[in-house]
Enzyme design. Structure first.
Site, PDB file in Angstrom:
ATOM      1  N   PRO A   9      12.241  -5.660   2.845  1.00 35.77           N
ATOM      2  CA  PRO A   9      11.511  -6.846   2.433  1.00 35.77           C
ATOM      3  C   PRO A   9      10.020  -6.627   2.169  1.00 35.77           C
ATOM      4  O   PRO A   9       9.358  -5.875   2.865  1.00 35.77           O
ATOM      5  CB  PRO A   9      11.696  -7.812   3.613  1.00 35.77           C
ATOM      6  CG  PRO A   9      12.048  -6.952   4.772  1.00 35.77           C
ATOM      7  CD  PRO A   9      12.808  -5.793   4.198  1.00 35.77           C
ATOM      8  N   ASN A  10       9.576  -7.312   1.144  1.00 31.80           N
ATOM      9  CA  ASN A  10       8.161  -7.371   0.733  1.00 31.80           C
ATOM     10  C   ASN A  10       7.657  -6.087   0.085  1.00 31.80           C
ATOM     11  O   ASN A  10       6.514  -6.034  -0.372  1.00 31.80           O
ATOM     12  CB  ASN A  10       7.251  -7.759   1.917  1.00 31.80           C
ATOM     13  CG  ASN A  10       7.603  -9.123   2.465  1.00 31.80           C
ATOM     14  OD1 ASN A  10       7.647 -10.087   1.716  1.00 31.80           O
ATOM     15  ND2 ASN A  10       7.884  -9.214   3.754  1.00 31.80           N
ATOM     16  N   ARG A  17       0.074  -6.413  -2.332  1.00 29.90           N
ATOM     17  CA  ARG A  17       0.227  -6.810  -0.931  1.00 29.90           C
ATOM     18  C   ARG A  17      -0.650  -5.922  -0.041  1.00 29.90           C
ATOM     19  O   ARG A  17      -0.414  -4.708   0.032  1.00 29.90           O
ATOM     20  CB  ARG A  17       1.698  -6.623  -0.560  1.00 29.90           C
ATOM     21  CG  ARG A  17       2.006  -6.815   0.881  1.00 29.90           C
ATOM     22  CD  ARG A  17       3.397  -6.307   1.230  1.00 29.90           C
ATOM     23  NE  ARG A  17       3.614  -6.472   2.641  1.00 29.90           N
ATOM     24  CZ  ARG A  17       4.454  -5.756   3.350  1.00 29.90           C
ATOM     25  NH1 ARG A  17       5.192  -4.837   2.772  1.00 29.90           N
ATOM     26  NH2 ARG A  17       4.566  -5.965   4.637  1.00 29.90           N
ATOM     27  N   TYR A  22      -1.352  -0.665   2.293  1.00 33.22           N
ATOM     28  CA  TYR A  22      -0.196  -0.107   1.588  1.00 33.22           C
ATOM     29  C   TYR A  22      -0.528   0.541   0.241  1.00 33.22           C
ATOM     30  O   TYR A  22       0.360   1.073  -0.410  1.00 33.22           O
ATOM     31  CB  TYR A  22       0.865  -1.204   1.395  1.00 33.22           C
ATOM     32  CG  TYR A  22       1.363  -1.780   2.702  1.00 33.22           C
ATOM     33  CD1 TYR A  22       1.995  -0.963   3.643  1.00 33.22           C
ATOM     34  CD2 TYR A  22       1.192  -3.121   3.017  1.00 33.22           C
ATOM     35  CE1 TYR A  22       2.436  -1.474   4.848  1.00 33.22           C
ATOM     36  CE2 TYR A  22       1.639  -3.644   4.222  1.00 33.22           C
ATOM     37  CZ  TYR A  22       2.256  -2.816   5.136  1.00 33.22           C
ATOM     38  OH  TYR A  22       2.699  -3.322   6.335  1.00 33.22           O
ATOM     39  N   ASN A  75      13.277   2.616   3.995  1.00 34.26           N
ATOM     40  CA  ASN A  75      12.123   1.903   4.566  1.00 34.26           C
ATOM     41  C   ASN A  75      12.593   0.481   4.864  1.00 34.26           C
ATOM     42  O   ASN A  75      12.631  -0.362   3.969  1.00 34.26           O
ATOM     43  CB  ASN A  75      10.937   1.887   3.591  1.00 34.26           C
ATOM     44  CG  ASN A  75       9.695   1.276   4.224  1.00 34.26           C
ATOM     45  OD1 ASN A  75       9.781   0.629   5.275  1.00 34.26           O
ATOM     46  ND2 ASN A  75       8.545   1.476   3.603  1.00 34.26           N
ATOM     47  N   ALA A  78       9.721  -4.753   7.644  1.00 34.77           N
ATOM     48  CA  ALA A  78       9.592  -5.517   8.896  1.00 34.77           C
ATOM     49  C   ALA A  78      10.879  -5.499   9.729  1.00 34.77           C
ATOM     50  O   ALA A  78      10.827  -5.654  10.955  1.00 34.77           O
ATOM     51  CB  ALA A  78       9.177  -6.946   8.590  1.00 34.77           C
ATOM     52  N   GLU A  99      14.081   7.591   8.035  1.00 29.97           N
ATOM     53  CA  GLU A  99      13.268   6.368   7.968  1.00 29.97           C
ATOM     54  C   GLU A  99      11.862   6.714   7.494  1.00 29.97           C
ATOM     55  O   GLU A  99      11.270   7.683   7.979  1.00 29.97           O
ATOM     56  CB  GLU A  99      13.210   5.738   9.359  1.00 29.97           C
ATOM     57  CG  GLU A  99      12.367   4.478   9.409  1.00 29.97           C
ATOM     58  CD  GLU A  99      12.417   3.821  10.782  1.00 29.97           C
ATOM     59  OE1 GLU A  99      13.521   3.648  11.330  1.00 29.97           O
ATOM     60  OE2 GLU A  99      11.343   3.480  11.302  1.00 29.97           O
ATOM     61  N   HIS A 101       7.861   5.127   6.402  1.00 29.24           N
ATOM     62  CA  HIS A 101       6.878   4.041   6.353  1.00 29.24           C
ATOM     63  C   HIS A 101       5.641   4.542   5.642  1.00 29.24           C
ATOM     64  O   HIS A 101       5.219   5.693   5.855  1.00 29.24           O
ATOM     65  CB  HIS A 101       6.506   3.576   7.762  1.00 29.24           C
ATOM     66  CG  HIS A 101       7.686   3.014   8.494  1.00 29.24           C
ATOM     67  ND1 HIS A 101       8.188   1.776   8.243  1.00 29.24           N
ATOM     68  CD2 HIS A 101       8.488   3.573   9.428  1.00 29.24           C
ATOM     69  CE1 HIS A 101       9.249   1.571   9.009  1.00 29.24           C
ATOM     70  NE2 HIS A 101       9.457   2.651   9.739  1.00 29.24           N
ATOM     71  N   ARG A 108      -0.562   0.826  14.678  1.00 32.79           N
ATOM     72  CA  ARG A 108      -0.869  -0.554  14.254  1.00 32.79           C
ATOM     73  C   ARG A 108      -0.573  -1.549  15.388  1.00 32.79           C
ATOM     74  O   ARG A 108      -0.620  -1.183  16.556  1.00 32.79           O
ATOM     75  CB  ARG A 108      -0.089  -0.859  12.971  1.00 32.79           C
ATOM     76  CG  ARG A 108      -0.504   0.051  11.796  1.00 32.79           C
ATOM     77  CD  ARG A 108       0.220  -0.305  10.526  1.00 32.79           C
ATOM     78  NE  ARG A 108      -0.074  -1.674  10.116  1.00 32.79           N
ATOM     79  CZ  ARG A 108       0.635  -2.341   9.203  1.00 32.79           C
ATOM     80  NH1 ARG A 108       1.657  -1.745   8.601  1.00 32.79           N
ATOM     81  NH2 ARG A 108       0.321  -3.584   8.890  1.00 32.79           N
TER      82      ARG A 108
END
Ligand code: DQA
Length: 148
Positions: A9-10, A17, A22, A75, A78, A99, A101, A108
């Site tokens: 998502p996103n 964004r 990012y 990825n 969230a 995975e 990111h 973070r």
């Protein structure tokens, strides 16, 4: 060899964004750079790309990929930090998942420090921006070549 690059998502909003976290590049640009990298590095793999904002669709794609692909670069965005369903789907299949990111989730907010999905993945790469995908491809490709 076939590898699925699955984004959650996103990530369709990349470029606009939170660019300070990012970056300014769109997902399409990141994907096309990954193909260029694959060709430059002579990585003999076919790449397919898929992005969805829906948790269940990520689960469906992971299950389907088991029959079609040799590995997945994922990825979960969230959902990394919330989804036991995605973690279970990764555990249920026989192909390796890496995975990725863009940001370093460990440096973070506290709620981003946990990854349910990474408990069941071959590896996790985080914090190298768009290059996280390149490192994941390199690592997964070498792993698959050595474990044929
Ligand atoms: C992300 C990190 C997640 O915490 C966040 O929710 C994202 C992107 C990353 O690539 O850095 O959407 O997965």
């Amino acid at each position: 060899m076939k590898i699925l690059i699955l984004n959650g998502p996103n990530l369709n909003m990349l470029g606009q964004r939170e660019p300070e976290i990012y970056g300014f590049e769109t997902l399409d640009k990141i994907n096309s750079e990954l193909i260029e990298f694959k060709n430059k590095e002579n990585i003999d793999a076919e790449l397919d790309f898929y992005q969805t904002n829906h948790e269940g669709e990520i689960v469906d794609k992971i299950q389907e990929a088991n029959e079609i692909y040799d590995g997945i670069i994922l990825n979960p965005a969230a959902y990394t930090h919330t989804s036991i369903a995605i973690a279970d789907a990764i555990k249920a299949i026989n192909i390796p998942v890496v995975e990725v990111h863009l940001s370093n989730i460990h440096s973070r907010e506290d709620y981003r420090n946990i990854s349910y999905s990474a408990k069941n993945t071959l590896a996790q790469i985080a914090g190298f921006s768009k290059n996280s995908y390149k490192l994941a491809l390199l690592g997964l490709y070498e792993y698959l070549k050595n474990n044929e």
